[in-house]
Design a protein around this motif. Structure first.
Motif, PDB file in Angstrom:
ATOM      1  N   PRO A 114       1.029  -1.467  -0.036  1.00  0.00           N
ATOM      2  CA  PRO A 114       0.126  -0.174   0.182  1.00  0.00           C
ATOM      3  C   PRO A 114       1.044   1.392  -0.071  1.00  0.00           C
ATOM      4  N   ILE A 115       0.305   2.066  -0.846  1.00  0.00           N
ATOM      5  CA  ILE A 115       1.267   3.633  -0.626  1.00  0.00           C
ATOM      6  C   ILE A 115       0.789   4.560   0.191  1.00  0.00           C
ATOM      7  N   PRO A 116       1.812   5.182   0.848  1.00  0.00           N
ATOM      8  CA  PRO A 116       1.151   6.108   1.419  1.00  0.00           C
ATOM      9  C   PRO A 116      -0.016   7.229   1.429  1.00  0.00           C
ATOM     10  N   GLY A 117      -0.882   7.309   1.682  1.00  0.00           N
ATOM     11  CA  GLY A 117      -2.329   7.460   1.404  1.00  0.00           C
ATOM     12  C   GLY A 117      -2.406   9.618   1.321  1.00  0.00           C
ATOM     13  N   MET A 118      -3.512   9.737   0.891  1.00  0.00           N
ATOM     14  CA  MET A 118      -4.036  11.277   0.768  1.00  0.00           C
ATOM     15  C   MET A 118      -3.755  11.539   2.400  1.00  0.00           C
ATOM     16  N   TRP A 119      -3.504  10.995   3.439  1.00  0.00           N
ATOM     17  CA  TRP A 119      -4.283  11.621   4.612  1.00  0.00           C
ATOM     18  C   TRP A 119      -2.708  11.493   5.373  1.00  0.00           C
ATOM     19  N   HIS A 120      -1.822  10.819   4.836  1.00  0.00           N
ATOM     20  CA  HIS A 120      -0.039  11.151   5.300  1.00  0.00           C
ATOM     21  C   HIS A 120       0.035  12.527   5.770  1.00  0.00           C
ATOM     22  N   VAL A 148      11.570   5.393   5.059  1.00  0.00           N
ATOM     23  CA  VAL A 148      10.615   4.455   3.637  1.00  0.00           C
ATOM     24  C   VAL A 148      11.040   5.875   2.332  1.00  0.00           C
ATOM     25  N   LEU A 149      11.805   4.844   1.264  1.00  0.00           N
ATOM     26  CA  LEU A 149      11.870   5.262   0.179  1.00  0.00           C
ATOM     27  C   LEU A 149      10.971   5.092  -1.079  1.00  0.00           C
ATOM     28  N   TYR A 150      10.298   5.334  -1.259  1.00  0.00           N
ATOM     29  CA  TYR A 150       9.097   4.828  -2.535  1.00  0.00           C
ATOM     30  C   TYR A 150       9.355   5.376  -3.774  1.00  0.00           C
ATOM     31  N   PRO A 151       9.916   5.013  -4.836  1.00  0.00           N
ATOM     32  CA  PRO A 151       9.652   5.277  -5.855  1.00  0.00           C
ATOM     33  C   PRO A 151       8.659   5.907  -6.983  1.00  0.00           C
ATOM     34  N   VAL A 152       8.634   7.037  -6.984  1.00  0.00           N
ATOM     35  CA  VAL A 152       7.618   7.761  -7.576  1.00  0.00           C
ATOM     36  C   VAL A 152       7.630   7.479  -8.767  1.00  0.00           C
ATOM     37  N   PRO A 153       6.318   6.646  -9.369  1.00  0.00           N
ATOM     38  CA  PRO A 153       6.041   7.096 -10.506  1.00  0.00           C
ATOM     39  C   PRO A 153       5.270   7.885 -11.911  1.00  0.00           C
ATOM     40  N   THR A 204      11.246  14.442   6.801  1.00  0.00           N
ATOM     41  CA  THR A 204       9.653  14.730   7.739  1.00  0.00           C
ATOM     42  C   THR A 204       9.612  14.287   6.015  1.00  0.00           C
ATOM     43  N   SER A 205       8.238  13.373   5.922  1.00  0.00           N
ATOM     44  CA  SER A 205       7.414  13.505   4.645  1.00  0.00           C
ATOM     45  C   SER A 205       7.308  14.079   3.406  1.00  0.00           C
ATOM     46  N   GLY A 206       7.109  13.251   2.324  1.00  0.00           N
ATOM     47  CA  GLY A 206       7.345  14.069   1.155  1.00  0.00           C
ATOM     48  C   GLY A 206       8.182  14.363   0.135  1.00  0.00           C
ATOM     49  N   VAL A 247      12.784  11.270  -8.713  1.00  0.00           N
ATOM     50  CA  VAL A 247      11.514  11.234  -8.158  1.00  0.00           C
ATOM     51  C   VAL A 247      11.230  10.042  -6.683  1.00  0.00           C
ATOM     52  N   TYR A 248      11.894  10.498  -5.671  1.00  0.00           N
ATOM     53  CA  TYR A 248      11.244   9.538  -4.091  1.00  0.00           C
ATOM     54  C   TYR A 248      10.590  10.042  -3.857  1.00  0.00           C
ATOM     55  N   TYR A 249       9.176   8.951  -2.641  1.00  0.00           N
ATOM     56  CA  TYR A 249       8.920   9.700  -2.119  1.00  0.00           C
ATOM     57  C   TYR A 249       9.030   9.283  -0.219  1.00  0.00           C
ATOM     58  N   ARG A 250       9.353  10.161   0.092  1.00  0.00           N
ATOM     59  CA  ARG A 250      10.023  10.181   1.949  1.00  0.00           C
ATOM     60  C   ARG A 250       8.750   9.810   2.422  1.00  0.00           C
ATOM     61  N   ALA A 251       8.528   8.617   3.453  1.00  0.00           N
ATOM     62  CA  ALA A 251       7.963   8.106   4.447  1.00  0.00           C
ATOM     63  C   ALA A 251       8.200   7.992   5.840  1.00  0.00           C
ATOM     64  N   CYS A 252       8.127   8.987   6.543  1.00  0.00           N
ATOM     65  CA  CYS A 252       8.456   8.880   7.845  1.00  0.00           C
ATOM     66  C   CYS A 252       7.737   8.292   8.327  1.00  0.00           C
TER      67      CYS A 252
END
Length: 515
Positions: free
Chosen positions: A386-392, A460-465, A485-487, A509-514
């Motif tokens: 699951p990806i970090p969602g809109m309420w993240h 945790v780093l998610y590769p951004v599609p 911090t997340s972003g 670009v990655y998404y950093r989920a903290c």
């Protein structure tokens, strides 16, 4: 003088020319028997005079397939086997060849030639043999198709009786429903007529059907005798390979009319040579046609299998993804976990890394390295997370698209098997339909092959599609190790990020989920 009559019996929607040499009365009675699906067919009719007996199947009707050298017994006592005519005709039995039963002097288990019997004959003198699967050391022969396409594959007694045809097994023809060589599916290959598998330099060669050609389209392949490692190769006559594999002969009509009293059907249509079929002890000539169709873009491609024993998936086939520091347990007793090899292979289970299972010394839950297992493998060795969602707290990874575009997203077993692909979950691949991380939608990311998620400074780093790049178009981003911090962040090699991701206007670009 014997007269010849011709009966066109319409059976199962197929018109069959039936040539019968006999008197008119016998001919008419036989036509009535076939045309009416056996109500008038006697239970024990003797063969009409002048008809040959049904053809006997050589060597008990078994095919004898060579054993790869890597699977040969190591003890001499296990190599000195009875020859193949004297060995019981049971699938899986091994025997030693003295050139009987269409075997050859292959010296695969020097100084012996060891073969394996396959005796569960399907229709049209075919046997079904399991293909090298997705966990195979060379990548295997599983087609690169969707789950729904796997589900629609014919089973092995209904699939065309053409050598190389792949079929999904449900226990018919001596197949095993627990093979699971292609994800949750049991894929077999049909070998028909006199066709067998070739042996070459310690390996067994499988003819590659059109639906299992190399997914990358690379046909610059070495010949099959060039190596003893598993993988695709090009046949050029070596090791009895064919130069005409790309000309696949397909039989359109090779069907035996049947009725209750019929003997077991015997109908060989491999290579489009039609033999006789016995119906109510009457010999029927079968009409056969053929056409030529391309196999793998006119290349004669084989799969070289140098170890048919299934390779055990590493660490139970699970991926191990790092736990963000924010989510670490606060009690020491909850941190002291078994290591990842000893922890049950269930999605969601946490384990402590000792660098096994492709884990690393990340010290995310100091002084421990805590990972989470993801064990629901989708097609092509992918998992869905699951990806970090809109309420993240950082805004999340949900794409800025319309509701209808969300609704049209592929689910996770049909989405492309490329790391970073987003998919909408319907419960497949171990996904949860109550995730609701993007409004009412359950969005997951596929991680395929050896790919995983990187850990960096507690996050945790998610590769951004491409479909989830920053909506504001701002790519003036700090590197991913610059903050906890997340972003969004820019990968520049730090924390094992890639310089070749290039998914957002040539930025990595990655998404950093903290959290």
């Amino acid at each position: 003088m014997r007269r010849t009559g011709v009966c066109f019996a319409i059976l199962l929607g197929i018109v069959q020319p039936v040539v019968l040499g006999s008197n008119n009365e016998m001919f008419i009675a036989w036509c009535e028997c076939v045309a009416n699906f056996s109500p008038f067919c006697p239970e024990s009719s003797p063969p009409p005079p002048g008809l040959p007996p049904p053809p006997a199947l050589p060597c008990g009707g078994c095919k004898h397939l060579p054993l790869p050298t890597s699977n040969c017994p190591t003890e001499a006592v296990d190599l000195d086997l009875p020859n193949c005519e004297d060995t019981a005709d049971v699938t899986g039995n091994r025997c030693e060849s003295d050139l009987e039963c269409a075997t050859a002097d292959i010296n695969n288990c020097a100084p012996y030639e060891i073969y394996v019997k396959h005796c569960d004959i399907c229709m049209d003198l075919c046997v079904a043999v399991p293909i090298p699967g997705m966990w195979h050391d060379g990548g295997g022969l599983c087609p690169d198709i969707t789950t729904s396409e796997y589900e629609s594959m014919a089973n092995c007694d209904d699939a065309p009786s053409v050598t190389g045809t792949l079929c999904e097994a449900d226990g018919e023809c001596g197949t095993d429903t627990d093979t699971d060589n292609c994800g949750d599916f049991d894929l077999y290959m049909k070998l028909c007529g006199d066709d067998t598998l070739n042996y070459c330099n310690g390996c067994v060669l499988y003819p590659v059907p059109a639906d299992a050609c190399p997914a990358d389209g690379n046909y610059d392949l070495a010949t099959c005798d060039s190596s003893s490692t598993s993988g695709f190769c090009e046949g050029d006559g070596e090791c009895s390979t064919s130069n005409d594999l790309n000309s696949v002969r397909v039989c359109f009509v090779c069907v035996c009319a049947s009725c209750v009293c019929a003997r077991e059907r015997v109908c060989v249509c491999a290579s489009c040579v039609c033999f006789v079929c016995y119906v109510c002890f009457v010999c029927v000539l079968i009409l056969c046609e053929h056409e030529t169709e391309s196999q793998c873009e006119d290349y004669d491609v084989y799969y070289r299998d140098c170890n048919v024993e299934p390779i055990t998936p590493p660490c139970g086939g699970c991926k191990h993804l790092p736990l963000p520091t924010f989510n670490c347990p606060t009690e020491v007793v909850d941190l002291d976990l078994p290591n990842c090899e000893d922890t049950a292979d269930v999605t969601g289970n946490r384990c402590e890394s000792d660098l096994e299972c492709a884990t690393a010394d990340i010290n995310n839950c100091a002084p421990y390295e805590i990972y989470v297992k993801h064990c629901d493998i989708c097609m092509d060795l992918c998992v869905a997370v699951p990806i970090p969602g809109m309420w993240h707290d950082g805004g999340g990874l949900c794409p800025d698209i319309t509701t209808s575009e969300y609704e049209s997203m592929a689910n996770c077993d049909d989405a492309p098997s490329v790391t970073g692909t987003l998919c909408e979950a319907d419960g497949e691949c171990g996904t949860d339909t109550d995730t609701d991380n993007c409004g009412d939608f359950d969005l997951y990311m596929k991680l395929c092959g050896d790919d995983t998620l990187n850990y960096c400074n507690g996050c945790v780093l998610y590769p951004v599609p491409a479909d989830a790049c920053p909506a504001d178009g701002n790519y003036d981003l700090a590197t991913c190790d610059s903050s906890s911090t997340s972003g969004f962040c820019e990968g520049d090699g730090e924390c094992s990020t890639s310089n070749d991701l290039n998914s957002c206007e040539d930025y990595d670009v990655y998404y950093r989920a903290c959290s």
